[in-house]
Motif scaffolding. Sequence first.
Motif, PDB file in Angstrom:
ATOM      1  N   TYR A 163      44.279  -7.508  42.205  1.00  0.00           N
ATOM      2  CA  TYR A 163      43.768  -7.746  43.556  1.00  0.00           C
ATOM      3  C   TYR A 163      44.075  -6.551  44.454  1.00  0.00           C
ATOM      4  CZ  TYR A 163      43.450 -10.334  48.057  1.00  0.00           C
ATOM      5  OH  TYR A 163      43.153 -10.764  49.338  1.00  0.00           O
ATOM      6  N   SER A 164      45.273  -6.001  44.324  1.00  0.00           N
ATOM      7  CA  SER A 164      45.654  -4.815  45.091  1.00  0.00           C
ATOM      8  C   SER A 164      44.713  -3.656  44.792  1.00  0.00           C
ATOM      9  CB  SER A 164      47.088  -4.404  44.759  1.00  0.00           C
ATOM     10  OG  SER A 164      47.992  -5.456  44.970  1.00  0.00           O
TER      11      SER A 164
ATOM     12  N   ARG B  27      46.466  -3.321  50.866  1.00  0.00           N
ATOM     13  CA  ARG B  27      45.501  -3.736  51.890  1.00  0.00           C
ATOM     14  C   ARG B  27      45.670  -2.960  53.187  1.00  0.00           C
ATOM     15  NH1 ARG B  27      44.932 -10.088  52.778  1.00  0.00           N
ATOM     16  NH2 ARG B  27      46.457  -9.831  54.459  1.00  0.00           N
ATOM     17  N   LYS B  28      46.842  -2.400  53.415  1.00  0.00           N
ATOM     18  CA  LYS B  28      47.091  -1.586  54.604  1.00  0.00           C
ATOM     19  C   LYS B  28      46.946  -0.096  54.305  1.00  0.00           C
ATOM     20  CE  LYS B  28      50.437  -5.058  56.220  1.00  0.00           C
ATOM     21  NZ  LYS B  28      49.616  -5.629  57.282  1.00  0.00           N
TER      22      LYS B  28
ATOM     23  N   SER C 192      39.945 -15.321  49.647  1.00  0.00           N
ATOM     24  CA  SER C 192      40.302 -13.932  49.950  1.00  0.00           C
ATOM     25  C   SER C 192      39.641 -12.952  48.984  1.00  0.00           C
ATOM     26  CB  SER C 192      41.816 -13.747  49.890  1.00  0.00           C
ATOM     27  OG  SER C 192      42.468 -14.570  50.821  1.00  0.00           O
ATOM     28  N   SER C 193      39.139 -11.833  49.525  1.00  0.00           N
ATOM     29  CA  SER C 193      38.578 -10.764  48.704  1.00  0.00           C
ATOM     30  C   SER C 193      38.599  -9.471  49.492  1.00  0.00           C
ATOM     31  CB  SER C 193      37.146 -11.092  48.260  1.00  0.00           C
ATOM     32  OG  SER C 193      36.283 -11.173  49.377  1.00  0.00           O
ATOM     33  N   ALA C 194      38.584  -8.362  48.788  1.00  0.00           N
ATOM     34  CA  ALA C 194      38.709  -7.056  49.431  1.00  0.00           C
ATOM     35  C   ALA C 194      37.561  -6.768  50.385  1.00  0.00           C
ATOM     36  CB  ALA C 194      38.780  -5.964  48.362  1.00  0.00           C
ATOM     37  N   GLN C 195      36.369  -7.279  50.085  1.00  0.00           N
ATOM     38  CA  GLN C 195      35.195  -6.948  50.879  1.00  0.00           C
ATOM     39  C   GLN C 195      35.004  -7.838  52.097  1.00  0.00           C
ATOM     40  OE1 GLN C 195      35.310  -8.092  47.758  1.00  0.00           O
ATOM     41  NE2 GLN C 195      33.498  -9.288  47.189  1.00  0.00           N
TER      42      GLN C 195
ATOM     43  N   GLY D 222      40.703  -5.816  55.329  1.00  0.00           N
ATOM     44  CA  GLY D 222      39.646  -6.039  54.354  1.00  0.00           C
ATOM     45  C   GLY D 222      38.272  -5.926  54.989  1.00  0.00           C
ATOM     46  N   GLY D 223      37.266  -5.705  54.138  1.00  0.00           N
ATOM     47  CA  GLY D 223      35.908  -5.606  54.633  1.00  0.00           C
ATOM     48  C   GLY D 223      35.675  -4.374  55.488  1.00  0.00           C
TER      49      GLY D 223
END
Length: 474
Positions: A102-103, A156-157, A438-441, A456-457
């Motif tokens: 996920y990372s 994510r950051k 939850s998802s990266a986009q 994200g997104g």
Amino acid sequence: MEGRHYINGEWNTSGNGVIEVMNPATGEQVGTVPNGGEEEATKAVEAAAAAFPSWSKTTVYERAELLMKWHDLLLENKEDVGKILTMEMGKPLAEAIGEVEYSASFISWFAEEGKRVYGRTIPASKPGKRIQVNKQPVGVVASITPWNFPAAMMARKMAPALAAGCTFVAKPAKLTPLTAVRMYELAVEAGFPKGVINLVSGSASKIGKVFTSHPDVRKLTFTGSTEVGKELMKQSAETMQNLSLELGGHAPIIVLDDADLDLAVEGAMASKFRNAGQTCVCGNRIYVQQSIVEEFSQRLQEAASKLKVGNGLDEGVQIGPLIDKDGYEKSDRHVKDAVEKGAKVLVGGDGRTENNSYFYNPTVLVNASSDMLVMHEETFGPVAPIMSFETDEEAVKLANDTRFGLAAYFFTESMSRGTYLSENLEYGIVGWNDGAPSSAQAPFGGMKESGIGREGGQEGLEAFLETKYVSIKL
């Protein structure tokens, strides 16, 4: 494992002694990290500030190439990183490896999204003028990450900050810093230039003070409790820092009488019991329409009773330990309070402590009511209270009766009822028949006291950019 700071392109162990990192499943020491403070944090910020002018001028393609090298190395070493994560945090190994994957998804997403930072030209109100809008990196970014997702929150950051052209200083949680150290080792191997990425472990108060007061830090991004987030916001006011705060949650799960119950139970299990309930988007209270509450409760009880509790490195374990004694006692306090006020335990309701490790069994409570602590406080443990309701309007009112607004979930097969719920729930993230949205986009973040900003997104990249308006008279 001996962790180290990474400052200005060099590894070091300076500071006031070390912080011992313990395995919450066994009580044994996993490793150490240096106990840094203001001196180390200041050096890291100064290194990032010195590197910013050159890094911000690199092309998005150069940044993307480095990010993808880091991405590939992370996936090549996902079992190694996942094992470190499990040993210091406790979650099952399969879940930890999933977090590493996920990372990596955030790194690849922002490597590409960085290529799509567009400005624009606006028609001028007078002849002989041109109006341009440009996007530029905000500057040095300081990051404070939580213990429950030490890999995902770092990526994510860090990924969008670097993709935007910012330089980065990170402080991982003292309970789970070794995952961050290993991720940084891989990032260094990927080839990020000196000073662009920096890592400091140690005193939260001392390092945080530097992050919020140093004039070269132009953005602070934090994931953690609402109480700490408010304090950081106060401290950051002196320098008018740009802030992203992803704070506490108290997520409701609503199950309407037309829901697919198999899907609803599956979604509730995914939301409630992932990471032993230690996530900010965990379903914390379940509202089920009166006509189906008995059947749903029985099905959830059956599913929860099959979960295996134990050391996350052991095969087949699905629920690891709670992170510490405080987490265990809070879960136990919530259950006892609920029982005293009329709730019934269908499964669980107890745990075990041994060798400074704390395991709490997956718990399902029925006959919950609004006067119970578990219906008003974020449990951060594997406790699922169920309360019935009559109408859709009542469910929305109950769900919104909180100062938090991070995530909410509901289950219905009706488009009209689902649309009503999705538009009236006061939450930044809503899962419709989905317990794991939850998802990266997609933009992740909350309303009310659950925070400021999104990660994200497309929004996750915008958070690290400044908008500059240029008016040109020809």
